[in-house]
Design an enzyme around this catalytic site. Sequence first.
Site, mmCIF file in Angstrom:
data_model
loop_
_atom_site.group_PDB
_atom_site.id
_atom_site.type_symbol
_atom_site.label_atom_id
_atom_site.label_comp_id
_atom_site.label_asym_id
_atom_site.label_seq_id
_atom_site.Cartn_x
_atom_site.Cartn_y
_atom_site.Cartn_z
ATOM 1 N N CYS A 283 10.806 5.491 6.269
ATOM 2 C CA CYS A 283 9.401 4.475 6.701
ATOM 3 C C CYS A 283 9.568 3.316 6.386
ATOM 4 O O CYS A 283 8.622 2.721 6.695
ATOM 5 C CB CYS A 283 8.083 5.064 6.033
ATOM 6 N N HIS A 439 0.639 -0.559 3.429
ATOM 7 C CA HIS A 439 1.639 0.816 4.874
ATOM 8 C C HIS A 439 0.680 1.579 5.500
ATOM 9 O O HIS A 439 0.576 2.587 5.822
ATOM 10 C CB HIS A 439 2.333 1.258 3.795
ATOM 11 N N HIS A 477 1.705 6.862 12.462
ATOM 12 C CA HIS A 477 2.927 6.186 11.732
ATOM 13 C C HIS A 477 4.017 7.348 12.586
ATOM 14 O O HIS A 477 4.155 7.588 12.963
ATOM 15 C CB HIS A 477 2.565 7.226 10.320
#
Length: 642
Positions: A283, A439, A477
């Site tokens: 990620c 995040h 995400h």
Amino acid sequence: MSHLPVIVGMGGINSGGRSSSHHNYRRLVIDRLSTADADATLSNLAVLMGLLRYKASGWQDAQGNAVELKSFLASQRQRILEGTLIRKLETGLFDYEALRCHINTCLNPDEDAPFSFIMPARDLPAHIPANWVVTDVTGNGRLARIKVAGPFHVLLEDQRRSEVQCAGQLPRGFDPQAIYPSRNHPRGLQMTVFGASDALDSLGLDWELIRHTVRPDQISVYAGSSMSQLDYNGNGGMLQARLLGKRVTSKQLPLGFAEMPADFINAYLLGNVGATGTSLGACATFHYNLNQAIQDIRSGSSRVVIVGGSEAPLLPEIIEGYTTMGALADDIKLLALDAHKQLTIPDYRRACRPFGENAGFTLGESAQFVVLFDDELALELGANILGAVNDVFINADGYKKSISSPGIGNYITMAKATAATRSVIGEQRLRHHTFVQAHGTGTPQNRVTESAIFSRVAQQFGIENWPVTAVKAYLGHSLCASGADQLAASLGIWKYGIIPGITTTEAIADDVCQAHLAFLLAHRDVHCEDIDAILLNAKGFGGNNATASILAPHVTTRMLSHKHGQQALKNYLAINEKVQQAAQDYDERSCRELVAPTYRFDHDVRHDDDLEFSATALKIRGYGSAIDLNLTSNYPDMDARG
């Protein structure tokens, strides 16, 4: 002499819409915009979604009926907004209510009724099971009767319902494969073509001018996908085809490579011969590629870098994989979160709740790209200055118990990025004129660990009430592209003065560390020059941690003035007027029509006879400058010549 990586262009597509001219940022804060700005973004979205188009005769709806723009946008506003951001899955990608699956079982014939069946002879397996007796039914070899003696192992086709029913899908009705000759490209590459074209068109500069200004080996492209292309046109089809009774195609394996977004940009958009590739970091992948980009510009090896990522993870197999890990917020978990409200249908819009009581992250799809110039080239060509990349820091976690659990690496990246920011803007500006783009995945583990890191870093640097926000609350995400989503949703703050808040989170969870921090649960108005820098934080599976320090346009301009002088800046501003106008023209066009992306298949391919080659230079037909082969040793103190 230092070279500053200046952000001069940005484009892409995610669940908030098109990124150029800050449209997907504007979607996040649309209720706080002026009527003119809100309407421009609504029309941009309506065009993407196929609801609106502009013809010579005027505006038309999807059925070709003439409409008045303001009235149309007012009547369709809710429909447009509901077709964006995180929402209930739509069946355009797959039927989430009837996912195809198989049950592996064994059939045992009844002693009183031997088991037999008839099938086309051409479909018989190459290796006939030992307990099959095959006979010709028709006498011409077309139909076969099979009698089975004993147990018969079979896969029975079945259907199941997806446990996860929401995601950050691209705007409803937008289909990237329909706007260029996609030739069975995986969805991630379709999105790459659209998103990278959007970034290049946002520049307000003709690519041929750029290509003739710098050497061909001074243009780099770093982009990829952390999960690779896993739909049927990519690796997914290569792995599934034989099990589904189909054939593997010649395109599935090559188009499935993780670095293929960069390869597509080189081969079909730019004709680029410079450095290329992708660095994978789960990620944090965008941050990894951004780091490679700024190293190229700082060293002078590249003067132009396109950096980004494209991820299309909305596939049943990926959703099931993350669900099995317990990572995703499924319907049962979402209903449990809102048990006090006695909902019968989950509140999908609030599926991702960073730093609140939450149950898991929500997948999103996105393709985002930024264009970086070195500072001299930005001034020379009059490029738009959206900001600059100060630095990117990447650190692993050390020893781990679980590969997916967080560790200490993110303390290092956050501390170094904060220190690097301080070194440019000073201690007082760091303490009062920066904020953190977290995040912020929306998982219980993330809210605890990431908040603890921010709090401790803030304490050590003397920061109080450090603003923290998280755009995954809106977009989901997007894995490799999530850092680019953060950047795209942050650059607009310096134009519109609104920090998007974590509006899906009603209250901060009790286990979140709030000391020295200010979690923004609502949009915050700021003066554009009150924010000098933004820290973009990323945490990836496997211990892939990265934090980027992004400098504001006004800070970037001050730095350029200090280095190049006021006269150079005045000259730049004069050139920039035309560049701004060209970028605005593209934006206005994108609000009227679905602009076809750049896609040059089999276009002006270079061959051996297109090269002029000597021991000191290599010239390629059609490129402005030759590649210099007068290279000096990087190790002058270690001469190996005899």
